[in-house]
Enzyme design. Structure first.
Site, PDB file in Angstrom:
ATOM      1  N   HIS A   1       0.846  -1.203   0.000  1.00 22.14           N
ATOM      2  CA  HIS A   1       0.000   0.000   0.000  1.00 22.14           C
ATOM      3  C   HIS A   1       0.878   1.248   0.000  1.00 22.14           C
ATOM      4  O   HIS A   1       1.090   1.888   1.025  1.00 22.14           O
ATOM      5  CB  HIS A   1      -0.942  -0.019   1.206  1.00 22.14           C
ATOM      6  CG  HIS A   1      -2.001  -1.061   1.120  1.00 22.14           C
ATOM      7  ND1 HIS A   1      -1.918  -2.259   1.803  1.00 22.14           N
ATOM      8  CD2 HIS A   1      -3.162  -1.104   0.418  1.00 22.14           C
ATOM      9  CE1 HIS A   1      -2.996  -2.996   1.531  1.00 22.14           C
ATOM     10  NE2 HIS A   1      -3.764  -2.309   0.688  1.00 22.14           N
TER      11      HIS A   1
ATOM     12  N   HIS B   1       1.206   1.575  -5.831  1.00 21.43           N
ATOM     13  CA  HIS B   1      -0.123   0.944  -5.853  1.00 21.43           C
ATOM     14  C   HIS B   1      -1.192   1.977  -6.202  1.00 21.43           C
ATOM     15  O   HIS B   1      -2.088   1.711  -7.013  1.00 21.43           O
ATOM     16  CB  HIS B   1      -0.425   0.314  -4.500  1.00 21.43           C
ATOM     17  CG  HIS B   1      -1.866  -0.051  -4.298  1.00 21.43           C
ATOM     18  ND1 HIS B   1      -2.497  -1.062  -5.000  1.00 21.43           N
ATOM     19  CD2 HIS B   1      -2.813   0.483  -3.474  1.00 21.43           C
ATOM     20  CE1 HIS B   1      -3.760  -1.144  -4.622  1.00 21.43           C
ATOM     21  NE2 HIS B   1      -3.985  -0.217  -3.695  1.00 21.43           N
TER      22      HIS B   1
ATOM     23  N   ASP C   1      -9.086  -1.408  -7.579  1.00 20.71           N
ATOM     24  CA  ASP C   1      -8.268  -1.583  -6.373  1.00 20.71           C
ATOM     25  C   ASP C   1      -7.857  -3.036  -6.162  1.00 20.71           C
ATOM     26  O   ASP C   1      -6.791  -3.313  -5.600  1.00 20.71           O
ATOM     27  CB  ASP C   1      -9.048  -1.069  -5.164  1.00 20.71           C
ATOM     28  CG  ASP C   1      -8.205  -0.967  -3.905  1.00 20.71           C
ATOM     29  OD1 ASP C   1      -6.978  -0.769  -4.028  1.00 20.71           O
ATOM     30  OD2 ASP C   1      -8.769  -1.058  -2.797  1.00 20.71           O
TER      31      ASP C   1
END
Length: 480
Positions: free
Chosen positions: A168, A172, A316
């Site tokens: 994260h 990303h 995502d």
């Protein structure tokens, strides 16, 4: 794209037939679709008072960048060097030549864009070049009268507030933004969206995991962190939203928007950010399946913005739908982040979160299960919704589904070559992905977990001891 009946099949517990005909009109608004997940504890309500904006301004000023001299010596040289927007922008813009940038970003509008290769070529700061390329593709800077210097300052500030987590991180975030862009461009869905919706989608994708702690919501609840005391649910997602709003206010990126447009933007930003919480996945999918049974009116902004919730959520969790050479890199990074959390939970005598125990988890089985349970269904429902609306608008639906080809390839790879991958063989996967991983993590990140957990200026420090850890993103042992 042909509509497959299995794509639009409903769960047995969703009794759509009991809905009245009026409930299935395009104006139907289910209360769950308001995504009112930003529930606050009494403590947070007292902090906010009656003026949320004033609170955000006060807190952002408390943590505003003053100068690099305030940055602790323990921070890595890389972070100190780029501790100001000016220096970071100078390194990004003044680094690679235009020809190198064009080569690195030539696939930025396609599904096969390799964010790791581009990051290596550009010099690790991938967020601004990709963001600028995508915003220019949609001509958003001109349409919303955003000065280039203001846009650069905004993106650089966002990048600095992403922590150096294995997964994260800013790479990303850049990948999710590019994936969302590729979906709306290659599917043709962007034709149905207005300019404000495209702008909000890209900004939300860029900021959706800002100041992520490298641990999940379960960890925050179990450690009773300050974030967990502030938010009742969707703990991290509420924090991402809070930081995003504060940065938008600081940089004044949306100065050209009218009051009505800004309220619409804020509503979409809130809804999409909170929809990325995996705890909301099945609720989101159920609502999207209900929409599939709803008569389509492509002029309806409500329907388009509902689809945008699933679109960002799908982007995502899209790495299993990317080519194998990209997917396996993300898996190695995600596993490292999960295993790091598992080790911390063991040290704190906490229950180890699912998939975080490196001694027991079967990586291949987890990936196959995630693909089949989450990724495939999300893509199927999303592309069915998009195809229906494009057809109703008189457009042509593309037959090829590149994400399906990639998922099939990845399923074969996990089934045949890595079927028994456990932690004892994790080094093999790390070895295969060593080069692209270096584009995400510098040497100090790889060799020392302590060095990676420092950021120059977290906008809302969540430490219990705020003064002692003002510039530390590594929260106290009592919480993340």
């Amino acid at each position: 794209m042909t509509t497959n009946k299995s794509i639009v099949s409903f769960d047995s517990n969703v009794v759509v037939n009991q809905l009245s005909s009026s409930a299935l009109t395009d104006s139907y608004i289910d209360s769950n679709l308001d995504w009112s997940f930003a529930l606050l504890t009494p403590q947070m309500v007292r902090l906010l008072g009656n003026d949320h904006a004033t609170f955000l301004k006060r807190k952002s000023e408390d943590h505003e960048d003053s100068s690099s001299k305030n940055i602790p010596r323990r921070m890595s040289r890389t972070i100190r060097k780029y501790s100001t927007t000016k220096n970071l922008r100078k390194n990004i813009i003044g680094g690679p030549s235009c020809s190198v940038l064009d080569t690195a970003l030539k696939m930025a509008n396609t599904w096969y864009f390799n964010v790791f290769e581009a990051n290596q070529v550009i010099g690790r700061h991938i967020m601004l070049p990709v963001a600028k390329r995508l915003f220019c593709y949609h001509d958003l800077l001109n349409k919303f009268h955003i000065a280039e210097s203001v846009f650069d300052a905004f993106v650089c500030k966002v990048e600095r507030h992403y922590k150096q987590n294995p997964f994260h991180n800013s790479v990303h975030a850049t990948d999710v933004m590019q994936t969302a862009h590729a979906i709306i461009v290659e599917s043709g869905f962007c034709v149905l969206m207005n300019n404000l919706e495209v702008l909000c989608l890209l900004i939300t994708a860029l900021c959706h995991d800002i100041e992520h702690t490298g641990t999940n919501n379960n960890f925050h609840r179990n450690t009773r962190s300050e974030m967990a005391r502030l938010y009742v649910m969707s703990i991290l997602e509420n924090h991402h939203l809070r930081v995003t709003l504060a940065i938008l206010q600081q940089v004044n990126l949306l100065a050209s928007l009218t009051e009505t447009e800004f309220e619409e933007f804020k509503d979409m930003l809130c809804s999409m950010t909170l929809s990325t919480d995996m705890a909301n996945h099945f609720l989101l999918i159920t609502n999207m399946k209900i929409i599939l049974r709803t008569p389509s009116k492509c002029s309806s902004r409500i329907r388009i913005r509902r689809i945008m919730l699933l679109l960002l959520h799908t982007a995502d969790i899209s790495n299993p739908a990317k080519p194998w050479d990209i997917h396996k890199i993300w898996v190695s990074l995600l596993c490292q982040e999960f295993f790091d959390q598992g080790e911390r939970e063991k040290k704190l005598n906490l229950p180890v979160s699912p998939y975080c125990d490196k001694q027991t988890v079967n990586i291949a089985a987890v990936q196959l299960g995630f693909m089949q349970t989450f990724t495939m269904e999300s893509f199927e429902v999303l592309y069915t919704l998009i195809a229906n609306d494009i057809k109703d608008a008189g457009g042509k639906v593309k037959e090829d589904m590149l994400w399906q080809e990639c998922i099939n390839e990845n399923v074969d790879s996990w089934t045949k070559n890595w079927s028994n991958l456990k932690y004892s063989q994790f080094a093999d996967l790390l070895s295969e992905t060593a080069s692209p991983r270096k584009s995400v993590m510098d040497d100090s990140f790889i060799s020392s977990k302590k060095k990676r957990n420092h950021c120059c200026t977290p906008l809302f420090c969540g430490c219990v001891n705020r003064q002692k850890h003002l510039y530390s993103v590594e929260y106290s042992s009592t919480g993340e």
